[in-house]
Design an enzyme around this catalytic site. Structure first.
Site, PDB file in Angstrom:
ATOM      1  N   ASP A 115       0.857  -1.191   0.000  1.00 27.16           N
ATOM      2  CA  ASP A 115       0.000   0.000   0.000  1.00 27.16           C
ATOM      3  C   ASP A 115       0.892   1.240   0.000  1.00 27.16           C
ATOM      4  O   ASP A 115       2.063   1.162   0.373  1.00 27.16           O
ATOM      5  CB  ASP A 115      -0.867   0.036   1.268  1.00 27.16           C
ATOM      6  CG  ASP A 115      -2.013  -0.983   1.228  1.00 27.16           C
ATOM      7  OD1 ASP A 115      -2.251  -1.583   0.176  1.00 27.16           O
ATOM      8  OD2 ASP A 115      -2.657  -1.159   2.276  1.00 27.16           O
ATOM      9  N   ARG A 166      -1.162  -0.448  -8.715  1.00 27.19           N
ATOM     10  CA  ARG A 166      -2.562  -0.092  -8.426  1.00 27.19           C
ATOM     11  C   ARG A 166      -2.672   1.436  -8.406  1.00 27.19           C
ATOM     12  O   ARG A 166      -1.952   2.092  -7.650  1.00 27.19           O
ATOM     13  CB  ARG A 166      -2.953  -0.645  -7.053  1.00 27.19           C
ATOM     14  CG  ARG A 166      -4.315  -0.147  -6.541  1.00 27.19           C
ATOM     15  CD  ARG A 166      -4.438  -0.235  -5.013  1.00 27.19           C
ATOM     16  NE  ARG A 166      -4.174  -1.564  -4.513  1.00 27.19           N
ATOM     17  CZ  ARG A 166      -3.666  -1.804  -3.290  1.00 27.19           C
ATOM     18  NH1 ARG A 166      -3.401  -0.814  -2.451  1.00 27.19           N
ATOM     19  NH2 ARG A 166      -3.424  -3.037  -2.901  1.00 27.19           N
TER      20      ARG A 166
HETATM   21  P1  FAD Z   1     -14.483   8.649  -4.832  1.00 29.12           P
HETATM   22  O1  FAD Z   1     -13.796   9.723  -5.602  1.00 29.12           O
HETATM   23  O2  FAD Z   1     -14.431   8.702  -3.324  1.00 29.12           O
HETATM   24  O3  FAD Z   1     -15.991   8.573  -5.259  1.00 29.12           O
HETATM   25  C1  FAD Z   1     -16.347   8.625  -6.638  1.00 29.12           C
HETATM   26  C2  FAD Z   1     -17.654   7.886  -6.853  1.00 29.12           C
HETATM   27  O4  FAD Z   1     -17.503   6.487  -6.538  1.00 29.12           O
HETATM   28  C3  FAD Z   1     -18.799   8.351  -5.976  1.00 29.12           C
HETATM   29  O5  FAD Z   1     -19.401   9.504  -6.491  1.00 29.12           O
HETATM   30  C4  FAD Z   1     -19.709   7.108  -5.992  1.00 29.12           C
HETATM   31  O6  FAD Z   1     -20.391   7.051  -7.215  1.00 29.12           O
HETATM   32  C5  FAD Z   1     -18.701   5.970  -5.950  1.00 29.12           C
HETATM   33  N1  FAD Z   1     -18.419   5.583  -4.553  1.00 29.12           N
HETATM   34  C6  FAD Z   1     -17.296   5.835  -3.852  1.00 29.12           C
HETATM   35  N2  FAD Z   1     -17.400   5.340  -2.590  1.00 29.12           N
HETATM   36  C7  FAD Z   1     -18.622   4.775  -2.501  1.00 29.12           C
HETATM   37  C8  FAD Z   1     -19.317   4.107  -1.450  1.00 29.12           C
HETATM   38  N3  FAD Z   1     -18.796   3.951  -0.227  1.00 29.12           N
HETATM   39  N4  FAD Z   1     -20.549   3.631  -1.717  1.00 29.12           N
HETATM   40  C9  FAD Z   1     -21.128   3.810  -2.936  1.00 29.12           C
HETATM   41  N5  FAD Z   1     -20.500   4.436  -3.964  1.00 29.12           N
HETATM   42  C10 FAD Z   1     -19.267   4.919  -3.755  1.00 29.12           C
HETATM   43  N6  FAD Z   1      -5.382   5.086  -0.818  1.00 29.12           N
HETATM   44  C11 FAD Z   1      -4.078   5.345  -0.561  1.00 29.12           C
HETATM   45  O7  FAD Z   1      -3.700   6.512  -0.367  1.00 29.12           O
HETATM   46  N7  FAD Z   1      -3.161   4.324  -0.500  1.00 29.12           N
HETATM   47  C12 FAD Z   1      -3.501   3.029  -0.752  1.00 29.12           C
HETATM   48  O8  FAD Z   1      -2.647   2.133  -0.696  1.00 29.12           O
HETATM   49  C13 FAD Z   1      -4.857   2.744  -1.082  1.00 29.12           C
HETATM   50  N8  FAD Z   1      -5.255   1.483  -1.387  1.00 29.12           N
HETATM   51  C14 FAD Z   1      -6.532   1.276  -1.815  1.00 29.12           C
HETATM   52  C15 FAD Z   1      -6.904   0.004  -2.263  1.00 29.12           C
HETATM   53  C16 FAD Z   1      -8.168  -0.197  -2.801  1.00 29.12           C
HETATM   54  C17 FAD Z   1      -8.534  -1.567  -3.306  1.00 29.12           C
HETATM   55  C18 FAD Z   1      -9.109   0.879  -2.864  1.00 29.12           C
HETATM   56  C19 FAD Z   1     -10.475   0.694  -3.441  1.00 29.12           C
HETATM   57  C20 FAD Z   1      -8.757   2.119  -2.385  1.00 29.12           C
HETATM   58  C21 FAD Z   1      -7.495   2.338  -1.854  1.00 29.12           C
HETATM   59  N9  FAD Z   1      -7.109   3.595  -1.390  1.00 29.12           N
HETATM   60  C22 FAD Z   1      -5.794   3.838  -1.087  1.00 29.12           C
HETATM   61  C23 FAD Z   1      -8.131   4.659  -1.156  1.00 29.12           C
HETATM   62  C24 FAD Z   1      -8.250   5.626  -2.336  1.00 29.12           C
HETATM   63  O9  FAD Z   1      -7.118   6.456  -2.405  1.00 29.12           O
HETATM   64  C25 FAD Z   1      -9.510   6.532  -2.220  1.00 29.12           C
HETATM   65  O10 FAD Z   1      -9.388   7.307  -1.067  1.00 29.12           O
HETATM   66  C26 FAD Z   1     -10.825   5.784  -2.147  1.00 29.12           C
HETATM   67  O11 FAD Z   1     -10.831   4.647  -2.967  1.00 29.12           O
HETATM   68  C27 FAD Z   1     -11.966   6.697  -2.598  1.00 29.12           C
HETATM   69  O12 FAD Z   1     -11.843   7.039  -3.967  1.00 29.12           O
HETATM   70  P2  FAD Z   1     -12.701   6.342  -5.122  1.00 29.12           P
HETATM   71  O13 FAD Z   1     -11.880   6.378  -6.373  1.00 29.12           O
HETATM   72  O14 FAD Z   1     -13.102   4.989  -4.685  1.00 29.12           O
HETATM   73  O15 FAD Z   1     -13.994   7.183  -5.325  1.00 29.12           O
END
Ligand code: FAD
Length: 288
Positions: A115, A166
């Protein structure tokens, strides 16, 4: 015991519970990325203990024959103590993951993701990834964050290496000089980075996002370039979309599955970040 609302977001407190969760997902076409909850240890014993837990876990994954890999946080295995503690513990986990006891029927070891934490850890994390990517011929992966201005350039270095990358939007509140602060600008950077990855990466692209717009964009890039890709989402977030996507032919879906005794603050963050989760929690508390 984990209360019902929190158990949406974590698979349980033990590796057995997490592996049973993976089995259920595998039956529905989704693979697992197991993450033992824990971070920012300032003393060596808990960092070493979590590294030992990952060593046991990579063997348990192979023994049980489930489709799963692991994802570790650098500060969980010693980075806040010293770079060499992190590097030593990571090397132990990667070595165990590639040992015969963690090797599946296809001859490859258990895949290890690293991560990405805040910007002060980026260089040391990418350097460690590079070493292990070369040593294991690509059986490790690293996360990069679209909200950091440096990431597009980091991807050029990563494109020449084996292993998977990723792409996420970024979960840390970074200084304005080095990061994009507006959501629209982060989304634009995410699209830019994704387009570059589909063009330049051979070992596949991992889309770490729940955002339907980014997932649709990845589908379009796949149609244009044919680069293999996977989508990774968290336990308890858009799970029906995970299963729908897994039924499609061209993409592999992974669920990132946190587990362990330190579930409280992780679940609290997940519940707070969306109004719908908070309402769900409230309904569970009032019993309606
Ligand atoms: P967002 O920009 O938060 O949301 C965009 C759209 O996605 C929303 O409008 C909605 O339509 C949909 N959505 C998002 N969340 C939801 C929900 N809870 N329920 C329903 N719809 C939703 N961050 C790091 O800094 N370091 C890491 O190592 C890291 N690893 C990760 C690993 C994985 C598998 C994932 C999924 C995330 C990880 N993250 C990590 C977190 C990432 O940086 C984001 O903070 C987080 O994923 C939110 O961004 P998003 O792209 O999912 O969507």
């Amino acid at each position: 015991m984990i209360p019902p609302i929190a158990s949406n977001f974590v698979a349980g407190e033990t590796p057995e519970a997490a592996l049973a969760h993976v089995e259920g997902l595998n039956n529905r076409g989704v693979a697992g990325i197991l993450n033992l909850l824990g971070e920012h240890y300032e003393e060596r014993p808990p960092a070493d203990a979590d590294a030992n837990a990952y060593v046991d876990l990579v063997e348990a994954i192979a023994e049980r024959g489930v489709d799963a890999c692991v994802s570790v946080k650098s500060s969980q295995i010693g980075l806040d103590i010293a770079d060499d503690v992190f590097e030593e513990n990571l090397a132990r986990i990667v070595e165990a993951a590639n040992a015969p006891s963690a090797t599946g029927p296809d001859g490859t070891g258990t895949f290890v993701w690293i991560d990405m934490e805040d910007h002060e850890t980026t260089d040391v994390t990418l350097d460690a990834f590079e070493r292990h990517a070369v040593e294991t011929d690509g059986n490790v992966g690293v996360c990069v964050q679209a909200n950091l201005k440096r990431t597009r350039e980091d991807l050029e270095r990563l494109a020449d290496l084996p292993g998977k990358v990723r792409l996420v939007k970024g979960a840390y509140d970074e200084p304005a000089e080095i990061s994009y602060k507006k959501k629209a600008r982060v989304d634009e950077s995410y699209r830019d980075c994704l387009a570059y990855m589909f063009e330049a990466f051979d070992d596949g692209v991992a889309v770490g996002s729940h955002d339907p717009a980014m997932i649709d964009y990845a589908k379009q890039l796949y149609a244009d370039h044919g680069t293999p890709y996977e989508v990774q989402m968290l336990t308890g977030v858009r799970e029906s979309a995970q299963f729908e996507l897994a039924a499609e032919d061209d993409v592999k879906v992974y669920q990132y599955i946190p587990y362990g005794s330190k579930w409280f603050s992780y679940c609290y963050r997940r519940i707070r970040e969306r109004k719908s989760n908070a309402l769900f929690a409230l309904r569970a508390i009032v019993g309606n």
